[in-house]
Design an enzyme around this catalytic site. Structure first.
Site, mmCIF file in Angstrom:
data_model
loop_
_atom_site.group_PDB
_atom_site.id
_atom_site.type_symbol
_atom_site.label_atom_id
_atom_site.label_comp_id
_atom_site.label_asym_id
_atom_site.label_seq_id
_atom_site.Cartn_x
_atom_site.Cartn_y
_atom_site.Cartn_z
ATOM 1 N N ARG A 196 0.782 -1.232 0.000
ATOM 2 C CA ARG A 196 0.000 0.000 0.000
ATOM 3 C C ARG A 196 0.816 1.286 0.000
ATOM 4 O O ARG A 196 0.251 2.374 0.097
ATOM 5 C CB ARG A 196 -1.023 0.023 1.153
ATOM 6 C CG ARG A 196 -1.954 -1.154 1.125
ATOM 7 C CD ARG A 196 -3.131 -1.045 2.040
ATOM 8 N NE ARG A 196 -2.762 -0.733 3.411
ATOM 9 C CZ ARG A 196 -3.649 -0.422 4.347
ATOM 10 N NH1 ARG A 196 -4.927 -0.396 4.067
ATOM 11 N NH2 ARG A 196 -3.254 -0.152 5.578
ATOM 12 N N ASP A 197 2.131 1.210 -0.138
ATOM 13 C CA ASP A 197 2.933 2.433 -0.254
ATOM 14 C C ASP A 197 4.196 2.160 -1.066
ATOM 15 O O ASP A 197 5.300 2.552 -0.685
ATOM 16 C CB ASP A 197 3.270 2.988 1.128
ATOM 17 C CG ASP A 197 3.711 4.451 1.083
ATOM 18 O OD1 ASP A 197 3.401 5.147 0.082
ATOM 19 O OD2 ASP A 197 4.372 4.905 2.030
ATOM 20 N N ILE A 198 4.020 1.504 -2.208
ATOM 21 C CA ILE A 198 5.160 1.239 -3.090
ATOM 22 C C ILE A 198 5.560 2.537 -3.781
ATOM 23 O O ILE A 198 4.731 3.228 -4.372
ATOM 24 C CB ILE A 198 4.800 0.150 -4.139
ATOM 25 C CG1 ILE A 198 4.584 -1.190 -3.441
ATOM 26 C CG2 ILE A 198 5.853 0.052 -5.230
ATOM 27 C CD1 ILE A 198 5.813 -1.749 -2.744
ATOM 28 N N ASN B 47 10.752 3.635 -0.878
ATOM 29 C CA ASN B 47 10.566 2.421 -0.088
ATOM 30 C C ASN B 47 11.235 1.210 -0.732
ATOM 31 O O ASN B 47 10.835 0.074 -0.499
ATOM 32 C CB ASN B 47 9.073 2.163 0.150
ATOM 33 C CG ASN B 47 8.493 3.154 1.128
ATOM 34 O OD1 ASN B 47 9.219 3.778 1.891
ATOM 35 N ND2 ASN B 47 7.192 3.312 1.108
ATOM 36 N N THR C 53 1.150 7.206 -0.618
ATOM 37 C CA THR C 53 1.648 8.473 -1.134
ATOM 38 C C THR C 53 0.865 8.823 -2.395
ATOM 39 O O THR C 53 0.863 8.048 -3.353
ATOM 40 C CB THR C 53 3.155 8.359 -1.435
ATOM 41 O OG1 THR C 53 3.823 7.930 -0.243
ATOM 42 C CG2 THR C 53 3.730 9.687 -1.905
#
Length: 161
Positions: free
Chosen positions: A22-24, A28, A60
């Site tokens: 959920r935040d690739i 990261n 993001t």
């Protein structure tokens, strides 16, 4: 290209374990000292999901899939595929996705436009642009899963090697 395959493998493993990152995004993804090994990091927003998740508005914005941003909260691991595709695009283009969006309303107008496509990357095989397009489709049902995306990258790597 190897980093992109490694990131796809990492996501494939996460998805096989029913986890969604959920935040690739590039920030990261870490590289070792000699830049040969990539590791996905920051699992703070990761979540175990069965088929659909229900926590809207995480991640993001520039990399988030539209189905996360729309606040309805119905999404699958294909939201990671969308973010991965934008990260792949950034690796080749050297620009943050949606950087040209001058303000927040314009950003959301582009993000929620079902016909919006990222700018074509110049001087790369056309299959890269096609892969990014298929992985960043507005409709998650039209997106590749990460295993298919990884296989496409592997096939391309064999051709250009």
């Amino acid at each position: 290209m190897n980093w992109n395959i490694q990131s796809a493998r990492g996501l494939e493993y996460m998805h096989s374990m029913n986890f969604c990152h959920r935040d690739i995004k590039p920030e990261n993804m870490l590289l070792n000292n000699d830049h040969t090994i990539l590791k996905i990091c920051d699992f703070g927003l990761s979540k175990r999901i069965a088929s659909h998740s229900s926590t809207p508005g995480v991640g993001t914005n520039a990399y988030c899939a539209p189905e996360i941003l729309n606040r309805e909260g119905n999404y699958t691991v294909k939201c990671d595929v969308y973010s991965w595709a934008l990260t792949l695009w950034e690796c080749f283009h050297h620009i943050v996705p949606f950087k040209d969006s001058s303000d927040e309303p314009n950003f959301f107008q582009e993000k929620f436009n079902p016909n919006y496509c990222l700018k074509q990357i110049q001087n790369v095989p056309s299959t890269i642009n096609e892969l990014i397009k298929k992985c960043s489709s507005f409709n998650p049902d039209h997106r590749y899963n990460i295993s298919i995306a990884k296989e496409e990258l592997n096939s391309l790597l064999l051709i250009i090697s």
